[in-house]
Scaffold this motif. Structure first.
Motif, short mmCIF file in Angstrom:
data_model
loop_
_atom_site.label_atom_id
_atom_site.label_comp_id
_atom_site.label_asym_id
_atom_site.label_seq_id
_atom_site.Cartn_x
_atom_site.Cartn_y
_atom_site.Cartn_z
N ASP A 27 -9.24 -47.65 9.47
CA ASP A 27 -9.96 -48.40 8.43
C ASP A 27 -9.50 -47.99 7.02
O ASP A 27 -10.25 -47.41 6.23
N THR A 29 -7.48 -49.50 3.48
CA THR A 29 -7.02 -50.71 2.79
C THR A 29 -5.50 -50.64 2.63
O THR A 29 -4.88 -49.58 2.80
N ALA A 30 -4.91 -51.78 2.29
CA ALA A 30 -3.47 -51.81 2.08
C ALA A 30 -3.07 -50.87 0.95
O ALA A 30 -2.04 -50.18 1.02
N TYR A 45 2.61 -54.38 2.73
CA TYR A 45 2.03 -55.70 3.03
C TYR A 45 2.90 -56.45 4.04
O TYR A 45 2.38 -57.10 4.96
N LEU A 48 2.44 -54.77 7.54
CA LEU A 48 1.12 -55.07 8.10
C LEU A 48 1.09 -56.48 8.69
O LEU A 48 0.53 -56.71 9.77
N ALA A 52 0.46 -57.25 12.52
CA ALA A 52 -0.66 -58.14 12.87
C ALA A 52 -0.19 -59.31 13.72
O ALA A 52 -0.93 -59.78 14.60
N HIS A 58 -5.37 -54.99 13.08
CA HIS A 58 -6.24 -56.09 12.69
C HIS A 58 -7.03 -55.63 11.47
O HIS A 58 -7.16 -54.42 11.20
N HIS A 59 -7.51 -56.56 10.72
CA HIS A 59 -8.24 -56.19 9.51
C HIS A 59 -9.62 -56.83 9.50
O HIS A 59 -9.85 -57.92 10.03
N THR A 60 -10.53 -56.10 8.92
CA THR A 60 -11.89 -56.59 8.69
C THR A 60 -12.13 -56.52 7.20
O THR A 60 -12.25 -55.42 6.64
N GLU A 62 -10.98 -56.05 3.81
CA GLU A 62 -9.78 -55.48 3.22
C GLU A 62 -9.27 -54.25 3.96
O GLU A 62 -8.24 -53.69 3.59
N THR A 63 -9.97 -53.82 4.99
CA THR A 63 -9.57 -52.61 5.71
C THR A 63 -8.81 -52.97 6.98
O THR A 63 -9.12 -53.96 7.66
N TRP A 64 -7.82 -52.12 7.30
CA TRP A 64 -6.97 -52.32 8.48
C TRP A 64 -7.22 -51.21 9.49
O TRP A 64 -7.53 -50.07 9.13
#
Length: 214
Positions: A27, A29-30, A45, A48, A52, A58-60, A62-64
């Protein structure tokens, strides 16, 4: 990095760094991954997005985060938020390498490096075979190194008593060539300012000076 999936034209080394960063702490962020993975912002970016596409991350918001079996190369099928299409789920690192056309890259690289090392060692061995052993003489109780033979020295069988050089193919004297007193070839041309006898005398004088110095 041993998996072909992380080769240059596959997921790339940046993918491995991002996976490692998310394995240490989920969790992120980029922006946080730019720091924890040591990849540039653009590379982060882009990587990612590539991961993906295989369902490895996967991201929720802004968090990956990593997929449950991402470390084994298995992704999860989730709908793409932008297109509504399902991502191409990864089925192991070997399958990912096949999809990117990088299968066998590591084996070919290792084989190439092994061949290069063997060729280099062979060149060293050939050089060692032709390297003359140092010759040392004792003069007045001191060891004096004798200069090694030069490549331009010719076999005694090619010499004639008058200093001419025999052509090994024809057995006849080769015009323009003479043999110095040290067994080396001397090419006599119209531009030479000294004749053979003068060159031989100069060599004898130099040799005498060397022996005196030794």
């Amino acid at each position: 990095m041993g998996h072909d999936a992380f080769a240059h034209h596959g997921l790339g080394s940046a993918a491995l760094m991002i996976i490692s960063a998310l394995h240490v702490r989920q969790d992120q962020t980029a922006g946080e991954l730019v720091g924890t993975s040591s990849a540039s912002r653009a590379t982060t970016y882009r990587t990612l997005k590539r991961l993906a596409d295989h369902g490895l991350v996967h991201h929720t918001g802004e968090t990956w985060a990593l997929a449950p079996r991402a470390l084994e190369g298995f992704g999860i099928s989730l709908p793409d938020g932008d297109t509504g299409l399902a991502a191409e789920q990864a089925q192991g690192w070997d399958k990912v390498a096949e999809q990117h056309g990088t299968s066998g890259v590591t084996a070919r690289r290792k084989a190439l490096h092994a061949a290069q090392r063997a060729a280099y060692q062979e060149a060293l061995d050939r050089r060692a075979e032709h390297r003359s052993q140092a010759v040392v003489i004792v003069r007045d109780g001191r060891q004096v190194l004798v200069p090694a033979p030069h490549p331009d020295e010719i076999p005694p069988t090619w010499h004639t008593p008058d200093g001419r050089v025999l052509d090994p193919d024809t057995g006849r004297p080769a015009p323009g060539w003479r043999v110095a007193t040290d067994g080396r070839l001397i090419l006599i041309t119209p531009s030479d300012q000294r004749n053979y006898d003068e060159l031989a005398a100069a060599h004898a004088e130099a040799l005498s000076e060397w022996e005196s110095a030794a």
